[in-house]
Scaffold this motif. Structure first.
Motif: not given
Length: 249
Positions: A210-219
């Protein structure tokens, strides 16, 4: 800087051979991000005193690839990992010229401050701390532990240092599915379209990967959710790096 949960394995028992195979696989795709992460952390190390004053602490140090190029930028360096196989490997591989200033410790980063107070109290005295967790490592940590890890990192850094969290950039998730994950089934296992959630930028394969990639807004939202103060938030191509502290520091 390539930490992910692979093949349904228990992270604490993950083998060095399999991990380093994954590191080799990811190096090409993330080559520029490796360099950017090293520079980002090295810049903070210089800002806070460099080899005369800085203690670097990596949460989820794996087999040491992210910490290694930073040895010359600090007075001391500590890698913390839950996997004793990894920490043993790092100790055995450590060049002798750094044995006086680099240590690898097995432990739970949800109790990071207490762990270092027990293991290396003398390195905590009169040093400025740069505490980092990069390569999407936070994604393999159980969700219920994540808030305490963010706060432990920030507390250890204190007002004279900084904590850094590194994510893989959600804006590149589609590219990664096509050009990184699909060509590398040895990393994540084979998968089909229903394994991909573009809306949440998450890939879950039948193997258990499982992998999740994070946007700058989400961070940014994560930091606000945990009540942390953002010192710097930067996008570096396939990565998002956030430097942060406790709110009152």
């Amino acid at each position: 800087i390539n930490a992910e949960y692979m093949g349904g394995n228990d992270w604490a028992a993950f083998s060095v051979a399999k991990w380093r195979s994954a590191v080799f696989t990811t190096k090409g795709y993330f080559e520029q991000l490796y360099k950017d992460v090293t520079s980002f952390i090295a810049d903070f190390a210089r800002q806070f005193g460099g080899p005369e004053k800085v203690l670097l602490v990596e949460v989820g140090s794996g087999t040491g690839e992210a910490l290694l190029p930073l040895y010359d930028h600090c007075k001391y360096a500590i890698g913390v990992d839950i996997n004793p196989i990894f920490t043993d490997f790092c100790k055995e591989s450590l060049p002798k010229e750094f044995s006086h200033k680099v240590e690898f410790i097995v432990g739970n980063a949800a109790h990071l401050g207490d762990l270092l107070e027990r293991k290396k109290p003398e390195w905590l005295v009169n040093t400025n701390k740069v505490v980092f967790c990069v390569g999407n490592t936070i994604g393999i940590i159980p969700e219920e532990l994540r808030p305490s890890i963010y706060k432990e990192m920030a507390a250890l850094a204190g007002p004279s240092g900084v904590a850094v969290m590194g994510y893989w950039n959600g804006r590149y998730f589609g590219d990664a599915v096509q050009h990184f994950y699909a060509p590398n089934p040895q990393l994540c296992g084979p998968f089909t379209g229903e394994c991909i959630d573009m809306a949440s930028r998450t890939l879950r394969t039948p193997s258990g990967y499982c992998t999740h990639w994070t946007t700058a807004e989400e961070a940014r939202d994560i930091m606000l959710q945990y009540g942390l103060r953002i010192v710097s938030l930067e996008e570096y191509g396939k990565g998002v790096l956030v430097a942060f502290r406790l709110p009152h520091e």
